[in-house]
Enzyme design. Structure first.
Site, PDB file in Angstrom:
ATOM      1  CD  GLU A 219      36.573  40.356 -87.717  1.00 29.20           C
ATOM      2  OE1 GLU A 219      35.998  39.441 -87.101  1.00 29.20           O
ATOM      3  OE2 GLU A 219      37.784  40.630 -87.544  1.00 29.20           O
ATOM      4  CD  GLU A 220      41.140  41.103 -86.515  1.00 34.52           C
ATOM      5  OE1 GLU A 220      40.724  40.897 -85.354  1.00 34.52           O
ATOM      6  OE2 GLU A 220      41.557  40.201 -87.259  1.00 34.52           O
TER       7      GLU A 220
END
Length: 342
Positions: A219-220
């Site tokens: 996600e990051e």
């Protein structure tokens, strides 16, 4: 929330926070998730790209709840002639607040080494430029807690370019219920999803619709939930962090329902249903707009999945820094999920 579930949620948050998982270095946290879901009585599925999913039961109109377990971090980009390390950030690690933080250098074949983010020549007593702006490219480095004075000595330890840097989260819970740590984004919500899974199993409940949970690990860097949505899922909800700051109604003790972020509005009908569920359960909530935010489920849409999308999460202050939430924010997120799914 029953005390047993509150205690479990806080235990899982502490356990998850303690596992180093900068994006790209997430095998250990995935192992943990698989073991815990199996212990709870579920059959987890580990994705080829990384990530863990599990079916929680129910039939029809499938909803998938996403949380991410990857965190900000860095990798070694070069070893300086004096044996110190320059780094390339992973995700939005902020050089302005990571200085003096303890770190681990996670080598591929030779274990881990402790160190600290510092600027070169960091003492105010010997450096007149000590307060100049910080960047990873120009003046932040990792000082190893090893007696090394050359690049060769650092390499002799087994440290190489591309080795991961994990930042010490500094997890603590105050007497008033505030939780302070790095990486509450998004291990706070990951602990909520594990607690929801335990709640269903322990209470012998079948959800009113099919429920799938997914823990993503990219996600990051922007592609966490690009795969892994099973056939029959019609709604995808990112259970991430709610923003706290000027111009926003959410506090750390509330659950935030996001109406729009930098990727545009979330599905109107799904967002409305979430607000109705919050009201029905008397949940302490806020509806907000995040100007500088993007979520897993927006990636799901971009990947071509035909789903509605939404975003909720406990209020978190100082995101991408030393963050703060409150146990009430996690409880309100849990109660909203319960109410929405039925």
């Amino acid at each position: 929330m029953k005390e047993v579930y509150k205690a479990y949620m806080m235990e899982q948050l502490k356990n998850l926070i303690s596992i180093d998982s900068p994006t790209g270095y997430t095998n250990e946290v995935q192992d943990y998730l698989c073991e815990e879901l199996t212990r709870l009585g579920y059959t987890p599925n580990r994705l080829h790209k990384g990530g863990v999913t599990a079916e929680l039961g129910g039939e029809g109109n499938g909803v998938m709840l996403f949380a991410h377990c990857d965190t900000l971090g860095a990798v070694v980009s070069a070893i300086k002639p004096n044996g110190r390390l320059t780094v390339s950030r992973v995700g939005g690690l902020n050089p302005n607040n990571v200085e003096t933080n303890c770190v681990k250098v996670l080598t591929r074949f030779n274990g881990s080494y402790e160190g600290t983010f510092q600027i070169p020549n960091a003492s105010t007593h010997v450096n007149a430029d000590v307060n100049k702006p910080r960047t990873f490219e120009s003046n932040l480095e990792v000082v190893l807690d090893e007696f090394v004075t050359s690049a060769k000595e650092a390499r002799d330890l087994g440290i190489r370019n591309g080795d991961f840097i994990a930042v010490d989260p500094r997890f603590t819970v105050t007497s008033k219920g505030y939780i302070k740590s790095r990486f509450l984004d998004d291990k706070a919500s990951a602990s909520v999803l594990l607690t929801y899974a335990k709640y269903l199993k322990d209470e012998g409940l079948t959800p009113a619709r099919r429920v799938v949970i997914g823990f993503t690990v990219y996600e990051e860097v922007g592609h966490g939930a690009a795969c892994g949505v099973p056939e029959g899922v019609v709604d995808c909800i990112s259970v991430d962090m709610g923003c706290v700051g000027d111009g926003l109604d959410c506090t750390e003790r509330m659950v935030s329902i996001c109406a729009k972020d930098s990727g545009g509005p979330y599905n109107y009908d799904l967002t409305t249903d979430l607000v109705k569920a919050a009201k029905a359960a008397d949940v302490d909530y806020a509806v907000d707009v995040y100007n500088f935010y993007g979520s897993d489920v927006e990636v799901t849409l971009k990947a071509g999945y035909n789903v509605r999308h939404g975003l909720i999460g406990p209020g978190v202050y100082a995101s991408h820094g030393y963050e703060r939430t409150h146990v009430d924010g996690l409880i309100n997120t849990f109660e909203l999920i319960k109410s929405y799914i039925g």
